[in-house]
Design a protein around this motif. Structure first.
Motif, short mmCIF file in Angstrom:
data_model
loop_
_atom_site.label_atom_id
_atom_site.label_comp_id
_atom_site.label_asym_id
_atom_site.label_seq_id
_atom_site.Cartn_x
_atom_site.Cartn_y
_atom_site.Cartn_z
N GLU A 39 15.37 -4.96 4.52
CA GLU A 39 13.95 -5.14 4.31
C GLU A 39 13.50 -4.13 3.26
OE1 GLU A 39 10.25 -3.93 6.96
OE2 GLU A 39 11.38 -5.61 7.80
N ASP A 40 12.48 -4.47 2.52
CA ASP A 40 11.93 -3.56 1.54
C ASP A 40 11.43 -2.30 2.25
OD1 ASP A 40 10.49 -2.19 -0.39
OD2 ASP A 40 9.09 -3.83 -0.81
N PRO A 41 12.00 -1.12 1.94
CA PRO A 41 11.60 0.10 2.64
C PRO A 41 10.16 0.52 2.37
CG PRO A 41 13.06 0.63 0.82
CD PRO A 41 13.00 -0.87 0.92
N ASN A 42 9.51 -0.09 1.39
CA ASN A 42 8.12 0.24 1.08
C ASN A 42 7.14 -0.86 1.48
OD1 ASN A 42 8.70 2.81 -0.12
ND2 ASN A 42 9.61 1.67 -1.80
N ALA A 43 7.62 -1.86 2.21
CA ALA A 43 6.74 -2.94 2.67
C ALA A 43 5.72 -2.37 3.66
CB ALA A 43 7.57 -4.04 3.33
N PRO A 44 4.55 -2.98 3.78
CA PRO A 44 3.57 -2.51 4.76
C PRO A 44 4.16 -2.49 6.17
CG PRO A 44 2.58 -4.13 3.28
CD PRO A 44 4.06 -4.12 3.00
N GLY A 45 3.89 -1.40 6.88
CA GLY A 45 4.38 -1.26 8.25
C GLY A 45 5.72 -0.58 8.36
N THR A 46 6.32 -0.20 7.23
CA THR A 46 7.57 0.54 7.27
C THR A 46 7.27 2.04 7.35
OG1 THR A 46 7.67 0.68 4.85
CG2 THR A 46 8.81 -1.20 5.91
N ARG A 47 8.28 2.84 7.58
CA ARG A 47 8.08 4.29 7.68
C ARG A 47 7.55 4.86 6.35
NH1 ARG A 47 12.06 9.07 8.38
NH2 ARG A 47 10.61 10.66 9.10
N ASN A 48 7.97 4.29 5.23
CA ASN A 48 7.50 4.76 3.92
C ASN A 48 6.08 4.32 3.61
OD1 ASN A 48 9.97 5.95 3.43
ND2 ASN A 48 10.74 4.23 2.25
N ASN A 49 5.60 3.28 4.28
CA ASN A 49 4.27 2.73 4.02
C ASN A 49 3.64 2.29 5.34
OD1 ASN A 49 2.01 1.64 2.78
ND2 ASN A 49 3.07 -0.18 2.02
N PRO A 50 3.35 3.25 6.23
CA PRO A 50 2.88 2.90 7.56
C PRO A 50 1.48 2.26 7.55
CG PRO A 50 2.82 5.29 7.24
CD PRO A 50 3.47 4.70 6.03
N HIS A 51 1.24 1.44 8.57
CA HIS A 51 -0.07 0.83 8.76
C HIS A 51 -1.10 1.90 9.10
CE1 HIS A 51 1.24 -3.31 8.64
NE2 HIS A 51 2.08 -3.15 9.64
N THR A 52 -2.36 1.59 8.83
CA THR A 52 -3.45 2.47 9.26
C THR A 52 -3.79 2.15 10.71
OG1 THR A 52 -5.09 0.90 8.44
CG2 THR A 52 -4.44 2.67 6.94
N LEU A 53 -4.41 3.13 11.37
CA LEU A 53 -4.83 2.92 12.75
C LEU A 53 -5.80 1.74 12.81
CD1 LEU A 53 -5.39 6.61 13.86
CD2 LEU A 53 -3.39 5.16 14.23
N GLY A 54 -5.70 0.95 13.84
CA GLY A 54 -6.55 -0.22 14.00
C GLY A 54 -5.93 -1.51 13.50
N THR A 55 -4.82 -1.41 12.78
CA THR A 55 -4.12 -2.61 12.29
C THR A 55 -3.39 -3.28 13.44
OG1 THR A 55 -3.78 -1.59 10.12
CG2 THR A 55 -2.36 -3.46 10.68
N THR A 56 -3.53 -4.58 13.56
CA THR A 56 -2.83 -5.35 14.59
C THR A 56 -1.59 -5.97 13.97
OG1 THR A 56 -4.86 -5.82 15.79
CG2 THR A 56 -2.99 -7.28 16.21
#
Length: 186
Positions: A39-56
């Motif tokens: 998987e792309d290590p920079n995709a949203p939700g990865t450790r390199n690009n974590p989601h913001t609080l409140g994201t479902t």
């Protein structure tokens, strides 16, 4: 890795249409099945690009939302239960408030037991709620069965090293077979 597992994993990849030369190489080189499909290590939700609080996030039959993270919850945790002890020296209690919602279609529902929420330190060490036992205030019910549309909200507590606390992430795995999703802590 056992030959039986490899055979089942290769057959599954073939049926799912994801058996590519890269997957075949990963199986033949002894890599794990999970690392075979990158998987792309920079995709949203990865450790390199974590989601913001409140994201479902949604995976399988589950939706998970990390609502809030309290990085200095010592006082709240100590007040929650007379048997809670202070966090170990050099650590602080962190409370993670989460909502788990079952959106699957099984008439038998599914258990929240398989959902995991953990803290990952800035240097990549996973901290689980069982690393240091404490009762969280308004604890997340992780031992219930939910049916379509059912949800639970509550807190999970972690004793986390104070060093670089704000550089950590929260990692969520909605169920045993789900992918992992990462969230910022603030």
């Amino acid at each position: 890795m056992s030959r039986k597992f490899l055979t089942v994993a290769m057959a599954t990849a073939l049926v799912a249409g994801s058996f590519t030369p890269a997957v075949a190489h990963a199986f033949s080189s002894g890599s794990s099945a999970s690392s075979a499909i990158m998987e792309d290590p920079n995709a949203p939700g990865t450790r390199n690009n974590p989601h913001t609080l409140g994201t479902t996030v949604r995976d399988g039959g589950w939706e998970v939302t990390i609502n809030e993270v309290d990085l200095s919850a010592d006082h709240r945790v100590l007040e929650a239960n007379m048997f809670n002890s202070p966090a170990p020296e050099g650590h602080v209690y962190v409370l993670v408030n989460a909502t788990l919602k079952y959106v699957g279609k099984s008439s038998e529902g599914d258990s929240t037991f398989w959902s995991t929420i953990n803290f990952v330190t800035h240097d990549g060490v996973t901290v689980t709620e069982s690393d240091h036992h404490a009762v969280a205030p308004d604890a997340l019910n992780s031992l219930t069965t939910l049916y379509t549309g059912g949800k639970v909200t509550g807190n999970v507590v972690f004793a986390v090293p104070k060093e670089n606390l704000t550089q950590g992430t929260i990692v969520v795995q909605p169920d045993l077979w789900s992918k992992k999703f990462f969230y910022k802590v603030s």
